[in-house]
Design a protein around this motif. Structure first.
Motif, mmCIF file in Angstrom:
data_model
loop_
_atom_site.group_PDB
_atom_site.id
_atom_site.type_symbol
_atom_site.label_atom_id
_atom_site.label_comp_id
_atom_site.label_asym_id
_atom_site.label_seq_id
_atom_site.Cartn_x
_atom_site.Cartn_y
_atom_site.Cartn_z
ATOM 1 N N CYS A 18 0.832 -1.210 0.000
ATOM 2 C CA CYS A 18 0.000 0.000 0.000
ATOM 3 C C CYS A 18 0.868 1.263 0.000
ATOM 4 O O CYS A 18 0.582 2.228 -0.719
ATOM 5 C CB CYS A 18 -0.919 0.009 1.219
ATOM 6 S SG CYS A 18 -2.224 -1.241 1.189
ATOM 7 N N PHE A 22 2.252 5.308 -2.995
ATOM 8 C CA PHE A 22 2.382 6.746 -2.769
ATOM 9 C C PHE A 22 3.836 7.200 -2.723
ATOM 10 O O PHE A 22 4.120 8.342 -2.391
ATOM 11 C CB PHE A 22 1.679 7.124 -1.459
ATOM 12 C CG PHE A 22 0.215 6.790 -1.450
ATOM 13 C CD1 PHE A 22 -0.718 7.674 -1.966
ATOM 14 C CD2 PHE A 22 -0.223 5.569 -0.961
ATOM 15 C CE1 PHE A 22 -2.061 7.364 -1.979
ATOM 16 C CE2 PHE A 22 -1.578 5.249 -0.970
ATOM 17 C CZ PHE A 22 -2.496 6.148 -1.484
ATOM 18 N N LEU A 64 -4.869 2.173 3.637
ATOM 19 C CA LEU A 64 -4.850 3.283 2.676
ATOM 20 C C LEU A 64 -5.414 4.554 3.289
ATOM 21 O O LEU A 64 -4.937 5.662 3.019
ATOM 22 C CB LEU A 64 -5.637 2.902 1.416
ATOM 23 C CG LEU A 64 -5.029 1.815 0.542
ATOM 24 C CD1 LEU A 64 -5.967 1.470 -0.608
ATOM 25 C CD2 LEU A 64 -3.673 2.255 -0.006
ATOM 26 N N LYS A 68 -3.425 8.047 3.363
ATOM 27 C CA LYS A 68 -3.993 9.242 2.727
ATOM 28 C C LYS A 68 -4.142 10.380 3.730
ATOM 29 O O LYS A 68 -4.074 11.552 3.376
ATOM 30 C CB LYS A 68 -5.347 8.901 2.108
ATOM 31 C CG LYS A 68 -5.260 8.011 0.881
ATOM 32 C CD LYS A 68 -6.642 7.616 0.385
ATOM 33 C CE LYS A 68 -6.557 6.687 -0.810
ATOM 34 N NZ LYS A 68 -7.898 6.270 -1.279
ATOM 35 N N PHE A 71 -1.418 12.964 3.703
ATOM 36 C CA PHE A 71 -1.507 13.997 2.678
ATOM 37 C C PHE A 71 -2.567 15.032 3.048
ATOM 38 O O PHE A 71 -2.404 16.216 2.787
ATOM 39 C CB PHE A 71 -1.843 13.357 1.329
ATOM 40 C CG PHE A 71 -0.744 12.484 0.802
ATOM 41 C CD1 PHE A 71 0.294 13.020 0.065
ATOM 42 C CD2 PHE A 71 -0.740 11.125 1.059
ATOM 43 C CE1 PHE A 71 1.315 12.225 -0.420
ATOM 44 C CE2 PHE A 71 0.275 10.315 0.588
ATOM 45 C CZ PHE A 71 1.319 10.863 -0.157
ATOM 46 N N ARG A 72 -3.629 14.575 3.669
ATOM 47 C CA ARG A 72 -4.678 15.492 4.112
ATOM 48 C C ARG A 72 -4.129 16.453 5.158
ATOM 49 O O ARG A 72 -4.401 17.649 5.127
ATOM 50 C CB ARG A 72 -5.835 14.698 4.697
ATOM 51 C CG ARG A 72 -6.969 15.563 5.271
ATOM 52 C CD ARG A 72 -7.879 14.712 6.125
ATOM 53 N NE ARG A 72 -7.131 14.175 7.273
ATOM 54 C CZ ARG A 72 -7.433 13.038 7.879
ATOM 55 N NH1 ARG A 72 -8.433 12.282 7.448
ATOM 56 N NH2 ARG A 72 -6.726 12.621 8.906
ATOM 57 N N ASN A 126 -4.141 5.999 -10.197
ATOM 58 C CA ASN A 126 -4.151 6.702 -8.917
ATOM 59 C C ASN A 126 -4.182 8.207 -9.132
ATOM 60 O O ASN A 126 -4.909 8.932 -8.446
ATOM 61 C CB ASN A 126 -2.913 6.330 -8.091
ATOM 62 C CG ASN A 126 -3.011 4.939 -7.495
ATOM 63 O OD1 ASN A 126 -4.104 4.424 -7.311
ATOM 64 N ND2 ASN A 126 -1.878 4.331 -7.196
ATOM 65 N N LEU A 130 -7.120 11.841 -8.311
ATOM 66 C CA LEU A 130 -6.770 12.960 -7.454
ATOM 67 C C LEU A 130 -7.444 14.239 -7.952
ATOM 68 O O LEU A 130 -7.258 14.636 -9.085
ATOM 69 C CB LEU A 130 -5.249 13.186 -7.472
ATOM 70 C CG LEU A 130 -4.408 11.969 -7.100
ATOM 71 C CD1 LEU A 130 -2.942 12.344 -7.142
ATOM 72 C CD2 LEU A 130 -4.775 11.454 -5.742
ATOM 73 N N ASP A 146 -4.411 17.285 -4.548
ATOM 74 C CA ASP A 146 -4.635 16.797 -3.200
ATOM 75 C C ASP A 146 -5.043 15.333 -3.237
ATOM 76 O O ASP A 146 -5.876 14.942 -4.037
ATOM 77 C CB ASP A 146 -5.759 17.600 -2.522
ATOM 78 C CG ASP A 146 -5.378 19.050 -2.343
ATOM 79 O OD1 ASP A 146 -6.269 19.894 -2.491
ATOM 80 O OD2 ASP A 146 -4.198 19.339 -2.093
ATOM 81 N N ILE A 147 -4.449 14.528 -2.381
ATOM 82 C CA ILE A 147 -4.815 13.112 -2.292
ATOM 83 C C ILE A 147 -6.224 13.010 -1.730
ATOM 84 O O ILE A 147 -6.550 13.656 -0.744
ATOM 85 C CB ILE A 147 -3.847 12.362 -1.359
ATOM 86 C CG1 ILE A 147 -2.478 12.237 -2.014
ATOM 87 C CG2 ILE A 147 -4.384 10.985 -1.005
ATOM 88 C CD1 ILE A 147 -2.433 11.288 -3.182
ATOM 89 N N THR A 149 -9.297 11.709 0.418
ATOM 90 C CA THR A 149 -9.265 11.140 1.764
ATOM 91 C C THR A 149 -10.622 10.549 2.112
ATOM 92 O O THR A 149 -11.263 10.946 3.073
ATOM 93 C CB THR A 149 -8.890 12.215 2.796
ATOM 94 O OG1 THR A 149 -9.812 13.313 2.673
ATOM 95 C CG2 THR A 149 -7.489 12.715 2.572
#
Length: 217
Positions: A18, A22, A64, A68, A71-72, A126, A130, A146-147, A149
């Motif tokens: 996983c 990223f 995941l 994520k 990134f948030r 992926n 986004l 932005d990833i 979430t």
């Protein structure tokens, strides 16, 4: 009851798998892996074997979700113009494949269509998920994205709901879905195992996919 330490040790490969999705997106790999381990422990602690799911199936969305979250909380990710272009092409080809075959393409199939390695196809998919930021910088050939979430709980609900819907199908229909999408059998191989023709499998598969989508919406 799961032995937490043993379960963690046996599933670290899942965390690495996983986290690698990223890699190279602005956060150190060790941080990605650490967040994934937190997700794995949460999944183990909350896993209910009676639901009929494998621990790995249950754990992936939670892992995941934790990754994520980095990134948030920590900012955005840069991707290249080339990846954005491949991402758009991947999205178009995946949509075309779905329309023609009644199912989404496997990564290997999409990679073949795009003429790239499976890893590149995965990265392109992926990237296509986004949402583009309003601060995207097209002049420099890269964009700030932005990833997403999505809540891990929502993903788990989707997985569990799909599992329950498949279990409710008639035996022959359930076997068709399992052979095609869980065991990666071709329509011809599935037809042979179920005593059907390839055309019958194709038609029934499309009807079942429509039915499952409607049930899960």
């Amino acid at each position: 009851m799961y032995d937490r330490d043993k379960a963690v040790s046996e599933n670290l490969g899942l965390v690495h798998s996983c986290a690698k999705r990223f890699r190279g997106r602005g956060i150190e790999y060790d941080d990605l892996f650490q967040a994934g381990c937190v997700g794995l422990i949460k999944a183990i602690d909350n896993f209910d074997e009676s639901r009929g799911l494998k621990l790995s199936t249950y754990a992936v969305p939670v892992i995941l979700g934790e990754i994520k979250g980095l990134f948030r909380d920590g900012g955005a990710v840069k991707i290249s113009r080339g990846l954005k272009e491949l991402s758009l092409k991947a999205t178009r080809e995946a949509a075309r494949f779905l329309k023609e075959n009644g199912r989404e393409p496997q990564i290997s199939e999409l990679a073949h269509i795009l003429g790239v390695e499976p890893e590149q196809a995965t990265e392109a998919l992926n990237a296509s998920r986004l949402p583009v930021s309003l601060t995207a910088d097209e002049e420099n050939g890269s964009g700030q994205l932005d990833i997403p979430t999505d809540s891990p709980d929502e993903k788990l609900t989707e997985v569990i709901s799909l599992h329950d819907e498949i279990k409710s199908l008639e035996p022959n229909d359930r076997n068709l879905i399992l052979l095609r999408f869980f065991k990666n059998k071709t329509q011809s191989e599935t037809a042979k195992e179920l005593g059907m023709t390839q055309v019958q499998v194709s038609r029934r598969e499309k009807k079942l996919l429509i039915y499952l989508r409607e049930r899960l919406i």
